[in-house]
Design a protein around this motif. Structure first.
Motif, PDB file in Angstrom:
ATOM      1  N   SER A 193      -3.611   0.848 -16.919  1.00  0.00           N
ATOM      2  CA  SER A 193      -3.011   0.966 -15.585  1.00  0.00           C
ATOM      3  C   SER A 193      -1.853  -0.008 -15.410  1.00  0.00           C
ATOM      4  O   SER A 193      -1.767  -1.046 -16.059  1.00  0.00           O
ATOM      5  N   GLN A 194      -0.949   0.355 -14.503  1.00  0.00           N
ATOM      6  CA  GLN A 194       0.131  -0.529 -14.079  1.00  0.00           C
ATOM      7  C   GLN A 194      -0.166  -1.002 -12.653  1.00  0.00           C
ATOM      8  O   GLN A 194      -0.641  -0.220 -11.837  1.00  0.00           O
ATOM      9  N   LEU A 195       0.157  -2.247 -12.385  1.00  0.00           N
ATOM     10  CA  LEU A 195      -0.119  -2.823 -11.069  1.00  0.00           C
ATOM     11  C   LEU A 195       1.180  -3.310 -10.432  1.00  0.00           C
ATOM     12  O   LEU A 195       2.029  -3.899 -11.099  1.00  0.00           O
ATOM     13  N   PHE A 196       1.309  -3.052  -9.119  1.00  0.00           N
ATOM     14  CA  PHE A 196       2.496  -3.456  -8.382  1.00  0.00           C
ATOM     15  C   PHE A 196       2.075  -4.078  -7.048  1.00  0.00           C
ATOM     16  O   PHE A 196       1.111  -3.633  -6.431  1.00  0.00           O
ATOM     17  N   LEU A 197       2.824  -5.080  -6.628  1.00  0.00           N
ATOM     18  CA  LEU A 197       2.634  -5.639  -5.291  1.00  0.00           C
ATOM     19  C   LEU A 197       3.539  -4.908  -4.320  1.00  0.00           C
ATOM     20  O   LEU A 197       4.727  -4.687  -4.602  1.00  0.00           O
ATOM     21  N   ALA A 198       3.006  -4.521  -3.170  1.00  0.00           N
ATOM     22  CA  ALA A 198       3.799  -3.765  -2.197  1.00  0.00           C
ATOM     23  C   ALA A 198       3.376  -4.159  -0.787  1.00  0.00           C
ATOM     24  O   ALA A 198       2.413  -4.896  -0.574  1.00  0.00           O
ATOM     25  N   GLY A 199       4.128  -3.657   0.187  1.00  0.00           N
ATOM     26  CA  GLY A 199       3.827  -3.930   1.587  1.00  0.00           C
ATOM     27  C   GLY A 199       4.833  -4.883   2.198  1.00  0.00           C
ATOM     28  O   GLY A 199       5.508  -5.652   1.515  1.00  0.00           O
ATOM     29  N   ARG A 200       4.946  -4.827   3.520  1.00  0.00           N
ATOM     30  CA  ARG A 200       5.924  -5.637   4.248  1.00  0.00           C
ATOM     31  C   ARG A 200       5.793  -7.142   3.988  1.00  0.00           C
ATOM     32  O   ARG A 200       6.801  -7.821   3.785  1.00  0.00           O
ATOM     33  N   PRO A 201       4.577  -7.718   3.969  1.00  0.00           N
ATOM     34  CA  PRO A 201       4.487  -9.156   3.688  1.00  0.00           C
ATOM     35  C   PRO A 201       5.050  -9.521   2.316  1.00  0.00           C
ATOM     36  O   PRO A 201       5.635 -10.593   2.142  1.00  0.00           O
TER      37      PRO A 201
END
Length: 781
Positions: A193-201
């Motif tokens: 799997s690949q992991l990404f950080l996302a979201g407004r903060p």
């Protein structure tokens, strides 16, 4: 003025020590400076839309989510024992991260699935323990895709992506949250799997991170570039060190005052030191340039007298240019954005501080320092060789102005008309994402979110029915359901979720044999019954983010694919149309809020601030120049180069399709405040010669050969300083550096061509009115 200058050169050590102590007083407060690079610090908190957003998020208990996006392109997507175990692992780790609401983690291992057991509703997670076989994982996949509420929200429609998210606490440091999630991602067993950080903060914390990193990297480049330009212009060590000392002191005074007054040093204000460097250097250039010329003409002149004569000639020019620059910067005080206001006010204060240092400490230091020998020789030698290309170019300009002034003016008018033609194509955009380089992790994660979940920027659509239990009415719920379908059909909007979705799901699972049961329950009583059944198995706060306790106000949650202002305008317009069609006939009112509306509001604020700020800056510098020359026409002519630079800049941006953002408000104030200096110097010098009775042609040529070259040096240093900001990978400082540099180039050429041609052609009376005195600028200026 004469007494003041005599006092400075007579008591230099008193001046130096006094200002050193004052600088220490400002500096001791710097450790207490409030540093807050949070993007919320630049928002106009008194704007109705910002107030409404804050109310809506608090009313429904919503915080902005921080997410870890899991992507698996394998044949089973994320539905493998390995990846679902990864989901459970990350969910557990995220629940204990400081700054997130641990009880509200959303993931396949945490979110509840609504099913039925006879006459009862069952609300349980999709799995308690991760599956150990592919068959178990397949059953979880089947359960997920049987629940439409999960598809496009928690799991992508193709089954290859899922999110693990949790609301972040607004007051908590977003950088701390980001680093904690980054640690989880780094230590997690990724597998395939690949992991990404996302979201407004995450987006906002990246702004903070880049801003800090780029400020630390770019500021030394600006200093070195400005120092190099000084060395090439003045050919003297003291010509480098003394102006830089003036600038450093003005920065300490300006930022120190922010600390003493409790103002916030925000992301926008971080450009203040880099801005003050090229601005503050300008006066030092002229003082040192004049001083060197004075000694070059009379090498035996006593040191104290050389400095006194220099300041007698320089005092009016330094005061006039500093006041006009400060006026242009202070125009930002009209901005509704607090950071813009602070930037303008404290940058104006720093400019005035640099003026005070240039009029006091700089001449005092020149008195006590040893008489320049080697540096003076280099300066005189360089001045003697200037009649090469530079002097010939100036002579050519002078000849053109005196022979064909109308041609110069007409050419300028044609160029301005072309620039004006680009203004209708100017695009305003308050996008946050566009500030990042395309390969930045935030941009990459956003692209993945858009592809698999329709977007990453939350949009909350609050629908007010105006009475208790209104959202238990089937008619209202059907209208809301139809409204959601319309919203989901809008390009750039993701899946929606509301109380209507929960009730559709309950109706479907309680009537498994009815193909039409995936709909709103038919009666008020049935709606109430389902809600009661849900409360037995589910948590009491499960609906808090979609409907209030009284069932009077509902919330439709979704997200947009873009934070570009034009795209958001289209989305919000379409939502309003859908509301009028489906909700208003039943007396229901809808209002879109959240991050999407906030960005759109930001665009409107930028437009208003741009218009008000530009108008105020131009009026202020025109007013100041009119007072200085005691002539309205003189003020208008002096303001002309910066007006031309402003028009050509915005018109050019329109023609090439570039966007205007929040930094252009800062850029405009800086460009107007600094650019008008060139015209002030030029008009003052030309008027001086005219009042001395010098014939017009000689006066114009001499002005070009003295002030023309001096302001060229000034422009070179200012442009070099701001171009150094263009090395930043972050768009705001890069855009500011490029735009201000362009404005300075246009202001310089407009001053020595268009302004000079109009002065020659019109020959206004204010050039000869009054009498000359010892305070007039020196011919060497």
């Amino acid at each position: 003025m004469t007494k003041f200058n005599r006092l400075i050169v007579t008591h230099p050590w008193f001046v130096i020590v006094s200002f050193a102590l004052a600088t220490v007083l400002f500096a001791v407060r710097l450790p207490k400076l409030v540093v807050d690079f949070d993007i919320d610090a630049i928002l106009p908190h008194d704007h109705p839309e910002i107030i409404y957003k804050s109310w809506a998020l608090e009313y429904f208990g919503i915080e902005e989510p921080a997410m870890i996006l899991i992507l698996n392109d394998g044949p089973y997507g994320i539905f493998t024992p390995e990846t679902l175990a990864l989901v459970a692992h990350i969910s557990e780790k995220m629940s204990v991260v400081d700054g997130v609401v641990g009880d509200d983690v959303i993931s396949l291992s945490e979110v509840d699935n609504i099913t039925a057991d006879g006459d009862s509703l069952v609300v349980d997670p999709f799995f308690e323990e991760p599956p150990t076989t592919q068959a178990e994982a397949d059953r979880i996949r089947e359960a997920v895709f049987e629940n439409p509420m999960m598809v496009g929200t928690v799991v992508s429609s193709d089954g290859h992506a899922t999110i693990v998210g949790a609301d972040s606490i607004t007051e908590f440091d977003k950088g701390v949250i980001r680093h904690a999630l980054a640690d989880i991602v780094r230590e997690a067993p990724h597998g395939s799997s690949q992991l990404f950080l996302a979201g407004r903060p995450i987006v906002e914390s990246e702004v903070i991170e880049i801003n800090r990193r780029e400020t630390a990297r770019v500021l030394p480049i600006v200093v070195i570039t400005a120092a190099t330009a000084l060395a090439l212009s003045l050919h003297s060590v003291r010509g480098v060190l003394l102006p830089m000392l003036v600038v450093l002191s003005s920065i300490i005074w300006s930022v120190g005052l922010m600390a003493w007054t409790g103002r916030v040093y925000s992301a926008l204000n971080s450009a203040l030191p880099m801005t003050l460097i090229p601005i503050g250097i300008a006066d030092g250039i002229h003082v040192i340039h004049h001083y060197m010329h004075t000694l070059g003409e009379d090498p035996d002149k006593p040191q104290r007298e050389a400095v006194f004569e220099t300041m007698q000639g320089m005092f009016p020019a330094v005061v006039m240019t500093s006041l006009t620059t400060a006026a242009g910067l202070a125009s930002l005080a009209t901005s509704s954005i607090a950071s813009n206001r602070d930037f303008g006010i404290f940058c104006a204060f720093g400019t005035l501080a640099a003026m005070v240092f240039s009029l006091t400490v700089l001449p005092a230091l020149l008195v006590v320092l040893p008489r320049p020998r080697r540096g003076l020789g280099r300066f005189v030698q360089a001045a003697a060789t200037e009649p090469g290309p530079l002097r010939r170019a100036v002579e050519a300009v002078g000849g053109l102005l005196t022979r064909r002034p109308r041609t110069v003016v007409i050419t300028t008018v044609v160029l301005v008309m072309i620039a004006i033609g680009g203004l209708p194509w100017l695009r305003i955009d308050g996008s946050l994402l566009q500030n990042y380089p395309p390969d930045n992790s935030v941009r990459v994660a956003d692209a993945v979110m858009v592809k698999h979940f329709g977007g990453s920027f939350p949009l909350e659509i609050v629908v007010d029915a105006g009475e208790h239990d209104a959202w238990k009415s089937p008619a209202n719920l059907r209208a809301l359901d139809a409204f959601q379908a319309e919203v989901e059909s809008i390009e750039g909007v993701g899946e929606t979720r509301s109380i209507a979705d929960y009730l559709r799901r309950m109706n479907a699972v309680m009537n498994p044999d009815d193909p039409g049961a995936d709909s709103i329950p038919g009666t008020h009583e049935l709606v109430a019954q389902y809600l009661l059944l849900y409360s037995i198995s589910g948590e009491p706060d499960d609906f808090d983010d979609v409907v209030d306790y009284d069932y009077a106000i509902a919330n439709v949650r979704t997200q947009t694919a873009s934070d570009h202002s034009p795209d958001l305008t289209e989305v919000l317009t379409a939502i309003d149309l859908a509301s009028r069609e489906h909700l208003e006939p039943l007396g229901l009112s809808a209002h879109a809020s959240g991050a999407g509306r906030e960005n759109h509001t930001f665009m409107e604020v930028i437009v208003k601030n741009q218009i008000v700020g530009l108008s105020t800056a131009l009026l202020l510098v025109c007013f100041m120049a009119s007072l200085m020359f005691r002539s309205i026409l003189g003020g208008l002519l002096t303001s002309l180069p910066v007006a031309l630079a402003t028009i050509t800049t915005f018109g050019g941006l329109g023609w090439i399709g570039e966007t205007v953002g929040v930094t252009t408000a800062l850029m405009s104030a800086i460009a107007i405040g600094v650019g008008v200096d060139y015209a002030v110097h030029f008009v003052a010098r030309y008027r001086h010669f005219c009042r001395q009775g010098v014939d017009r042609e000689t006066a114009m040529r001499t002005t070009l050969n003295s002030s023309g070259i001096a302001i060229l040096y000034n422009a070179v240093v200012v442009v070099a300083g701001f171009l150094a900001m263009a090395t930043s990978e972050f768009l705001p400082p890069r855009a500011m550096g490029l735009l201000v540099s362009w404005n300075m180039v246009v202001c310089f050429f407009a001053t020595i061509t268009t302004l000079a041609a109009l002065l020659w052609w019109l020959d206004p009376a204010f050039l000869r009115s009054g009498s000359t005195d010892g305070s007039s600028p020196s011919p060497h200026r």
